[in-house]
Design a protein around this motif. Structure first.
Motif, PDB file in Angstrom:
ATOM      1  N   VAL A 111       7.444  -2.631 -81.913  1.00 26.51           N
ATOM      2  CA  VAL A 111       8.069  -3.455 -82.948  1.00 26.51           C
ATOM      3  C   VAL A 111       7.220  -4.650 -83.396  1.00 26.51           C
ATOM      4  CG1 VAL A 111      10.430  -2.714 -82.497  1.00 26.51           C
ATOM      5  CG2 VAL A 111       9.457  -4.581 -81.133  1.00 26.51           C
ATOM      6  N   ASN A 168      24.565  -7.253 -71.150  1.00 19.24           N
ATOM      7  CA  ASN A 168      23.246  -7.502 -70.590  1.00 19.24           C
ATOM      8  C   ASN A 168      22.192  -7.014 -71.573  1.00 19.24           C
ATOM      9  OD1 ASN A 168      20.888  -7.576 -69.050  1.00 19.24           O
ATOM     10  ND2 ASN A 168      22.077  -7.339 -67.183  1.00 19.24           N
ATOM     11  N   ASP A 169      21.366  -7.946 -72.070  1.00 25.46           N
ATOM     12  CA  ASP A 169      20.436  -7.563 -73.132  1.00 25.46           C
ATOM     13  C   ASP A 169      19.123  -7.023 -72.581  1.00 25.46           C
ATOM     14  OD1 ASP A 169      19.533 -10.017 -72.189  1.00 25.46           O
ATOM     15  OD2 ASP A 169      18.597 -10.493 -74.100  1.00 25.46           O
ATOM     16  N   TYR A 221      11.859 -15.175 -69.471  1.00 32.26           N
ATOM     17  CA  TYR A 221      10.587 -15.021 -70.177  1.00 32.26           C
ATOM     18  C   TYR A 221      10.572 -15.734 -71.523  1.00 32.26           C
ATOM     19  CZ  TYR A 221      12.165 -11.510 -73.588  1.00 32.26           C
ATOM     20  OH  TYR A 221      12.792 -10.874 -74.635  1.00 32.26           O
ATOM     21  N   GLY A 268      18.633  -9.395 -80.606  1.00 29.19           N
ATOM     22  CA  GLY A 268      17.654  -8.908 -81.579  1.00 29.19           C
ATOM     23  C   GLY A 268      17.783  -7.435 -81.925  1.00 29.19           C
TER      24      GLY A 268
HETATM   25  O1  BZD Z   1      14.664  -6.447 -79.635  1.00 31.86           O
HETATM   26  C1  BZD Z   1      14.808  -7.289 -78.504  1.00 31.86           C
HETATM   27  C2  BZD Z   1      13.431  -7.755 -78.065  1.00 31.86           C
HETATM   28  O2  BZD Z   1      13.557  -8.530 -76.886  1.00 31.86           O
HETATM   29  C3  BZD Z   1      12.853  -8.595 -79.195  1.00 31.86           C
HETATM   30  O3  BZD Z   1      11.550  -8.994 -78.875  1.00 31.86           O
HETATM   31  C4  BZD Z   1      12.829  -7.772 -80.477  1.00 31.86           C
HETATM   32  O4  BZD Z   1      12.471  -8.564 -81.555  1.00 31.86           O
HETATM   33  C5  BZD Z   1      14.193  -7.178 -80.753  1.00 31.86           C
HETATM   34  C6  BZD Z   1      14.186  -6.245 -81.940  1.00 31.86           C
HETATM   35  O5  BZD Z   1      13.143  -5.326 -81.827  1.00 31.86           O
HETATM   36  N1  BZD Z   1      15.526  -6.569 -77.494  1.00 31.86           N
HETATM   37  C7  BZD Z   1      16.860  -6.665 -77.431  1.00 31.86           C
HETATM   38  O6  BZD Z   1      17.472  -7.384 -78.195  1.00 31.86           O
HETATM   39  N2  BZD Z   1      17.472  -5.889 -76.519  1.00 31.86           N
HETATM   40  C8  BZD Z   1      18.802  -5.831 -76.353  1.00 31.86           C
HETATM   41  O7  BZD Z   1      19.576  -6.533 -76.965  1.00 31.86           O
HETATM   42  C9  BZD Z   1      19.347  -4.828 -75.367  1.00 31.86           C
HETATM   43  C10 BZD Z   1      20.668  -4.519 -75.445  1.00 31.86           C
HETATM   44  C11 BZD Z   1      21.186  -3.595 -74.550  1.00 31.86           C
HETATM   45  C12 BZD Z   1      20.393  -3.021 -73.587  1.00 31.86           C
HETATM   46  C13 BZD Z   1      19.062  -3.347 -73.519  1.00 31.86           C
HETATM   47  C14 BZD Z   1      18.530  -4.256 -74.406  1.00 31.86           C
END
Ligand code: BZD
Length: 808
Positions: free
Chosen positions: A434, A271-272, A552, A119
């Motif tokens: 957000v 890693n997201d 989650y 995202g």
């Molecule tokens: O960001 C996401 C959130 O989990 C979502 O709820 C939201 O809609 C979107 C946009 O605001 N977070 C991520 O996608 N985060 C990552 O991809 C990420 C990548 C590298 C390091 C940490 C987080």
């Protein structure tokens, strides 16, 4: 609409020339890949011409420039998108047809750059699209990873990760800008000298790498504005090829400098929710920050000289999450050490220029670095952070009650760590969440001490998505149906989608809504057949959950629902269901064992259910491998049910919820993230809302008496049977049982409240599922969702950023 080709003939003439120049062959002799490469180069060339006009125009008008710093940009394929944005898609398709080629086939040959996890990276790409559409001089600044996010293959139900060599065939959209390369130093030590009665700091003994920019054009819809995404690649600062070592046969060591430098931009961390403690990641963060700051200051200098006091009138630096948190300290470093400003002066400039978006409230995802690692790698930046932290501490009124706690929660340096979120907040004039709920949670919990001090700095910017990419381009059938009813103005102003509302009473129109959905489902079914061999029925309901795998996000809850249905359909003759295909897609971080086990469970359930003749006419389970922007564009348009089922309070916003809504899917979701705004806009009666709310989850946590065993004991028939099936062999034929998942739910006491929300979820699903029987009503609700989705255009989001944060 500016047009880059007067007519087909002009296009064909230019195209033939480019094919010839690029491949040495005539168009007829060239293969499909050459034809694609040449076409992309032709369009990119025109885009760059307009980009340079846009840039000159911004200079002439003294437009404020917005630099969007993001460690990820998940841009997707560009050819189709840029043809659409230039308004020449039909012209080019027809011209190619005249030449005996097929545009869709050429578009398919484009690599899908996976320079992001999910995202956050895709949001950055939608924002570039919208900044260009809104005529903002907005530029992306990011990393050019040699390997994008891994390719996901499924073997015996398990996720396998394969390197994504997206650059191997060449990337026609980018231009290498060697002339704008920047030297970046790591390590060394700070030395202090006196110069004209003033302390001057510099770093000695640092080892340097070269950050080389590659520019990719960003074409705004209408083709009037073309901006740039600048991504940085790391290379050795000097050629240190050791010929002697090479001649002794040690080839790797001979080129060690190159390998060490290139490692910095080799991979995207997969890693997201954060990746802490890795030196290479910290190098990436500093590299794209320092190179980006240097590059924007160079532009500024060329336009305004050293008029630093007015930097914030001409430049906005936006930091997408904490990965670019060093923007503040790095800008301080340049202003102090290179431009000779005083601290207070520099600090005011920095805090007026920098702004920050937070994307997560999961405490484990908040970025922190060991001071040790940090100060050794970036000694001067660390020193500046220490000074920022010292001044922050000094700003507290030590006579005020509770100041110690406020300081503890807001300090940048604490417990041997650098807290990047606190650094970002302190360096910024604006902090935003957000989605409405997410911003409220930031204000009331995660960042509450900051909020108490400076409430005015906080604001909400609910995410958005590009209606061009995710409706017009992804769903051409529906898009032209919409345009036949309300014209094409919605592409420019998505709020015009509301003009579809009167068509809710038009039975013939509703039938066409259903017909386009059916075509999209057939298109997806063909893709699934080709990719996996599985046959799915376009006449069944397509129930879709596509996103990263995370506890989650509760893909587990979804598959529990499928297991429960399977068990009831095979044992209870009173169970009825409309034929449904449960579609899952998404990647799990390679080190995230639980998430990977959930993927294996889904595939194992699919293996059993899809082969069982008692049910496989009614339900099918389909896992689509290797979720990415390109196949997402096939999946969203085919969805009828949008699964948005995170534990309330955990999903910051979500954006697939918006993409699915715009494509006419009904949300089956919790009151979490932007689902709340979806319900506010489209009405609860048009979605399927279930589950605990955030305050209810909070209350449960506060009471601390939730026991997963209680729920299981109270419901042996359904929940008990579902959980039992994880370990009783039902789904273990493919690659073994699921003890670890069972343990997470039962021994670890179900941290994501899967059992607690199970019944309200399954009930809400069944209600939606039965509603489908009345197709007219369903299509009406689908159309209603599309009609009310315009507010989720990223154009709206970007206008809010422009007006309320950037002042651009
Ligand atoms: O960001 C996401 C959130 O989990 C979502 O709820 C939201 O809609 C979107 C946009 O605001 N977070 C991520 O996608 N985060 C990552 O991809 C990420 C990548 C590298 C390091 C940490 C987080």
């Amino acid at each position: 609409m500016t047009t880059i080709f007067q007519d087909k003939e002009q296009f064909i003439d230019e195209y033939r020339l480019v094919v010839k120049a690029f491949t040495g062959k005539s168009f007829e002799e060239a293969g499909a890949t050459d034809r694609y490469q040449a076409l992309a180069r032709l369009i990119a060339g025109h885009a760059r011409d307009i980009a340079s006009e846009s840039f000159t125009e911004s200079s002439r008008k003294h437009k404020k420039r917005v630099y969007y710093f993001s460690i990820e940009f998940l841009i997707g394929r560009l050819l189709d998108n840029y043809l659409l944005n230039f308004g020449i898609r039909d012209l080019v398709a027809e011209a190619l047809a005249d030449m005996g080629a097929d545009l869709d086939e050429l578009c398919e040959l484009e690599p899908d750059p996976a320079l992001g996890n999910g995202g956050l990276g895709r949001l950055a790409a939608c924002f570039l699209d919208s900044m260009a559409h809104e005529g903002i001089a907005g530029y992306g600044n990011g990393m050019r990873y040699r390997y994008g996010l891994f390719k996901q293959e499924i073997v015996n139900g398990r996720q396998h990760e394969v390197a994504d060599e997206w650059l191997s065939g060449g990337y026609p959209w980018e231009v290498r800008r060697q002339d704008r390369a920047v030297r970046i130093g790591f390590g060394g030590h700070v030395v202090t000298r006196e110069k004209n009665g003033r302390q001057v700091y510099s770093v000695e003994g640092a080892s340097e790498v070269l950050a080389v920019p590659y520019d990719i054009p960003v074409v705004g819809f209408g083709g009037k504005t073309v901006n740039k995404l600048r991504v940085w690649s790391a290379e050795p600062a000097e050629e240190h090829f050791d010929l002697e070592t090479f001649n002794h046969g040690d080839y790797a060591r001979a080129d060690a400098d190159r390998a060490n430098a290139e490692a910095i931009s080799a991979i995207l961390y997969p890693n997201d929710q954060g990746e802490h403690g890795r030196l290479l990641r910290l190098k990436q963060e500093y590299l794209f920050v320092a190179a980006g700051i240097s590059s924007l200051l160079r532009t500024y200098r060329e336009e305004y000289g050293s008029d630093w006091a007015h930097l914030s009138d001409r430049v906005a630096i936006h930091t997408n999450d904490t990965h670019p948190a060093m923007c503040g300290p790095e800008l301080m470093r340049v202003l102090l050490d290179e431009e000779g400003l005083e601290w207070d002066e520099a600090w005011e400039i920095v805090t007026k220029t920098v702004s920050f978006t937070n994307h997560t409230i999961l405490p484990e995802a908040l970025e922190r670095w060991p001071i040790d690692t940090f100060s050794r790698l970036l000694p001067r930046i660390y020193q500046i952070i220490e000074e920022i932290n010292r001044r922050w501490a000094e700003s507290f009124d030590t006579a005020a009650e509770g100041w110690q706690e406020h300081f503890r929660n807001t300090a940048i340096l604490w417990d041997g760590e650098v807290r990047m979120a606190n650094l970002s907040v302190i360096c910024s004039h604006s902090i935003n969440g957000v989605a409405k709920l997410h911003t409220e949670i930031l204000e009331s919990t995660v960042l509450r001490d900051f909020y108490a001090l400076t409430p005015k700095k906080f604001n909400n910017k609910t995410n958005g998505i590009s209606p061009r990419r995710f409706l017009a381009e992804a769903n051409p059938g529906y898009a032209s149906l919409i345009s036949s009813a309300i014209g094409t103005g919605w592409l420019d102003d998505a709020s015009e989608l509301e003009r579809l509302l009167p068509f809710k009473q038009d039975a013939a129109f509703l039938e066409k809504v259903g017909a386009t959905k059916l075509e999209n489902k057939a298109r997806l079914a063909r893709y699934v057949k080709r990719e996996t061999g599985l046959v799915i029925d376009p006449a069944s309901i397509f129930d879709v959950q596509v996103k990263r795998f995370h506890a989650y996000k509760r893909q587990l809850l979804n598959v529990f629902k499928v297991i429960d249905l399977y068990q009831r359909l095979t044992t209870d003759p009173n169970t009825t269901i409309e034929p449904t295909t449960f579609i899952f897609s998404g990647k799990a971080a390679s080190s995230y064992t639980f998430a990977k086990e959930v993927i294996r469970l889904i595939n194992s359930v699919a293996d059993v259910v899809n082969k069982d003749p008692r049910v496989n006419e009614l339900i099918k389970v389909c896992f689509i491998p290797n979720f990415r922007v390109s196949n997402a564009q096939l999946i969203y348009p085919a969805a009828e049910i949008s699964e948005q089922i995170s534990t309330a309070g955990k999903e910051a916003s979500g954006t697939s919820n918006m993409k699915l809504m715009m494509n006419g899917a009904l949300t089956l979701g919790t009151l979490d993230g932007a689902n709340i705004e979806i319900v506010d806009l489209a009405g609860r009666e048009n979605e399927g809302i279930f589950g605990l709310t955030k305050p209810e989850v909070q209350e449960l946590k506060d009471k601390g008496n939730y026991l997963a065993w209680d729920l299981l004991n109270d419901d042996p028939e359904r929940l008990g049977r579902v959980v039992g099936s994880l370990t009783d062999g039902t789904f273990s034929k493919l690659s073994g049982g699921f003890e670890s998942i069972r343990n997470e739910v039962m021994i670890n006491n179900d941290p994501d409240l899967v059992l607690l929300d199970f019944h309200s979820y399954v009930d809400a699903f069944e209600k939606l599922n039965h509603d489908w029987a009345n197709r007219t009503l369903w299509n009406r609700r689908a159309l209603h969702n599309t009609a009310m989705s315009g507010w989720f255009s990223s154009d709206r989001t970007i206008r809010e950023y422009r007006d309320e944060i950037w002042g651009a």
